[in-house]
Design a protein around this motif. Sequence first.
Motif, PDB file in Angstrom:
ATOM      1  N   ALA A 124     -54.489  29.473   9.089  1.00 35.97           N
ATOM      2  CA  ALA A 124     -55.756  29.047   9.673  1.00 35.97           C
ATOM      3  C   ALA A 124     -56.018  27.627   9.203  1.00 35.97           C
ATOM      4  CB  ALA A 124     -56.867  29.977   9.202  1.00 35.97           C
ATOM      5  N   VAL A 125     -56.441  26.764  10.112  1.00 29.11           N
ATOM      6  CA  VAL A 125     -56.776  25.384   9.744  1.00 29.11           C
ATOM      7  C   VAL A 125     -58.254  25.149  10.039  1.00 29.11           C
ATOM      8  CG1 VAL A 125     -56.242  22.947  10.008  1.00 29.11           C
ATOM      9  CG2 VAL A 125     -54.468  24.657  10.477  1.00 29.11           C
ATOM     10  N   ILE A 126     -58.983  24.718   9.025  1.00 28.91           N
ATOM     11  CA  ILE A 126     -60.401  24.397   9.233  1.00 28.91           C
ATOM     12  C   ILE A 126     -60.446  22.988   9.797  1.00 28.91           C
ATOM     13  CG2 ILE A 126     -62.622  24.047   8.087  1.00 28.91           C
ATOM     14  CD1 ILE A 126     -61.397  25.968   5.842  1.00 28.91           C
ATOM     15  N   THR A 127     -61.033  22.842  10.985  1.00 28.23           N
ATOM     16  CA  THR A 127     -61.011  21.526  11.616  1.00 28.23           C
ATOM     17  C   THR A 127     -62.385  20.853  11.636  1.00 28.23           C
ATOM     18  OG1 THR A 127     -61.259  22.620  13.736  1.00 28.23           O
ATOM     19  CG2 THR A 127     -59.012  22.027  13.077  1.00 28.23           C
ATOM     20  N   GLU A 128     -63.414  21.593  11.290  1.00 29.17           N
ATOM     21  CA  GLU A 128     -64.729  20.972  11.172  1.00 29.17           C
ATOM     22  C   GLU A 128     -65.538  21.738  10.139  1.00 29.17           C
ATOM     23  OE1 GLU A 128     -67.121  20.821  14.725  1.00 29.17           O
ATOM     24  OE2 GLU A 128     -68.725  19.680  13.765  1.00 29.17           O
ATOM     25  N   ALA A 129     -65.940  21.027   9.116  1.00 29.05           N
ATOM     26  CA  ALA A 129     -66.743  21.651   8.063  1.00 29.05           C
ATOM     27  C   ALA A 129     -67.549  20.568   7.358  1.00 29.05           C
ATOM     28  CB  ALA A 129     -65.846  22.385   7.068  1.00 29.05           C
ATOM     29  N   TYR A 130     -68.603  20.996   6.691  1.00 25.55           N
ATOM     30  CA  TYR A 130     -69.478  20.051   6.009  1.00 25.55           C
ATOM     31  C   TYR A 130     -69.738  20.516   4.589  1.00 25.55           C
ATOM     32  CZ  TYR A 130     -70.158  18.550  10.786  1.00 25.55           C
ATOM     33  OH  TYR A 130     -69.929  18.105  12.062  1.00 25.55           O
ATOM     34  N   VAL A 155     -62.577  26.723  13.104  1.00 22.20           N
ATOM     35  CA  VAL A 155     -61.269  27.047  12.532  1.00 22.20           C
ATOM     36  C   VAL A 155     -60.252  27.201  13.657  1.00 22.20           C
ATOM     37  CG1 VAL A 155     -59.973  28.629  11.042  1.00 22.20           C
ATOM     38  CG2 VAL A 155     -62.439  28.355  10.692  1.00 22.20           C
ATOM     39  N   ILE A 206     -68.501  25.999   7.173  1.00 21.09           N
ATOM     40  CA  ILE A 206     -67.385  25.933   8.131  1.00 21.09           C
ATOM     41  C   ILE A 206     -67.925  26.065   9.544  1.00 21.09           C
ATOM     42  CG2 ILE A 206     -65.297  27.111   8.936  1.00 21.09           C
ATOM     43  CD1 ILE A 206     -64.901  27.937   5.951  1.00 21.09           C
ATOM     44  N   ILE A 241     -65.480  17.213   7.130  1.00 17.50           N
ATOM     45  CA  ILE A 241     -64.138  17.646   6.731  1.00 17.50           C
ATOM     46  C   ILE A 241     -63.397  17.990   8.009  1.00 17.50           C
ATOM     47  CG2 ILE A 241     -62.826  19.396   5.473  1.00 17.50           C
ATOM     48  CD1 ILE A 241     -65.523  19.745   3.792  1.00 17.50           C
ATOM     49  N   THR A 242     -62.278  17.312   8.249  1.00 18.09           N
ATOM     50  CA  THR A 242     -61.569  17.524   9.514  1.00 18.09           C
ATOM     51  C   THR A 242     -60.266  18.280   9.342  1.00 18.09           C
ATOM     52  OG1 THR A 242     -60.619  15.337   9.262  1.00 18.09           O
ATOM     53  CG2 THR A 242     -62.585  15.511  10.646  1.00 18.09           C
ATOM     54  N   ILE A 255     -68.851  24.994   1.180  1.00 19.80           N
ATOM     55  CA  ILE A 255     -68.560  24.296   2.431  1.00 19.80           C
ATOM     56  C   ILE A 255     -69.168  25.082   3.590  1.00 19.80           C
ATOM     57  CG2 ILE A 255     -66.687  23.467   3.918  1.00 19.80           C
ATOM     58  CD1 ILE A 255     -66.277  22.189   1.357  1.00 19.80           C
TER      59      ILE A 255
END
Lengths: 206, 206
Positions: free
Chosen positions: A73-79, A65, A62, B75-76, A60
């Motif tokens: 920790a929350v990942i809020t944008e990833a590809y 975060v 990232i 991914i959000t 992924i």
Amino acid sequence: MTINYPNGIPKRYQKEAKIKKKQKPSFSNRGMSFEEFINQSNLYYLSKEIAVVHKKPTPIQIVHVNYPNRSAAVITEAYFKEASTTDYNGIYKGRYLDFEAKETKNKTSFPLHNFHAHQIKHMKQCLNQHGIVFVLIWFSSLQRCFFLSANHVIDYWENKETKRKSIPLKMIENCGYEIQLGVAPIVPYLSIIDHYILKGDSIYEK
Amino acid sequence: MTINYPNGIPKRYQKEAKIKKKQKPSFSNRGMSFEEFINQSNLYYLSKEIAVVHKKPTPIQIVHVNYPNRSAAVITEAYFKEASTTDYNGIYKGRYLDFEAKETKNKTSFPLHNFHAHQIKHMKQCLNQHGIVFVLIWFSSLQRCFFLSANHVIDYWENKETKRKSIPLKMIENCGYEIQLGVAPIVPYLSIIDHYILKGDSIYEK
């Protein structure tokens, strides 16, 4: 006096016994994907200290975060990134194992578009280092599972003259090994490897 | 006539030459972490077809994915999961390699809290399968790098009697192998493995 047939089952139950015998266990309605079959098999092998094989996490990228509190920790944008290797690797009896698990609904061939160039490249690199490299293929419509060593996959992939877009089932039957699915583990792929490690044959000669 | 000293450097430049000789290459200001040193080394080994070693992607628990358009999934919401294995594995000369790369600013010991129970468990499992399992430790304040085979790490981790919280540098110097960092690759850890694979010694006997 009840006369039992040689198989020990009373006559009135013979028909039922014959029907049960013909029915093979079905893996179509278990609600599990082929990947989950493999993961369960690997967990079985791990718990029995037979082999250590794991699926690699999906890579992924990232981007952002959040830290709502110190510990979470929350990942809020990833590809999703494209993996540069195959999905599974590990160790068995001192040997390096590397493989992909693939499934298809096709009934007569396995489409090559299921593979990506980097996976083929990775398989070649591992073969060059004398790893045991293969593909496990599940024909879901046929409920049939095959072990196919990587050199065959690579040959088909690179065979530009024929420009084939898939590997025929007949070829997989001839050059690969059919695996009977079971329960513990569901996919006993190590039994294929055993047949060649124990017997000393090169898995790449078939 | 200029009289050159036996090392071929004119007298007036001797002092400069001495200073340069004493200066070891420094890895502290390259803007790269130890992990990046390892990754570059693995890329070098891969490109030269010497070994196939990769870092496993960080495992992520994906909760929500958006699809703004067909080809781009975003991914959000996702969370970091604890890895169930070590970070690096691969194949070298037919042998399975498995290791962790750790760094510390400490100058006299390596803190054991850098390891997690599941990493220790994984290392034991791989050792049982006859893999080559080790830890690469970078003492960043000292600019010193060591290769320490996993059995020593496991012994310290499990040694409840001494209740040690760290592995002393002296022990690492005695039982491990110091690696001189370089350029291509930066961390030539395979040279340690070569010394034992080629020489036939068991890496676990020291």
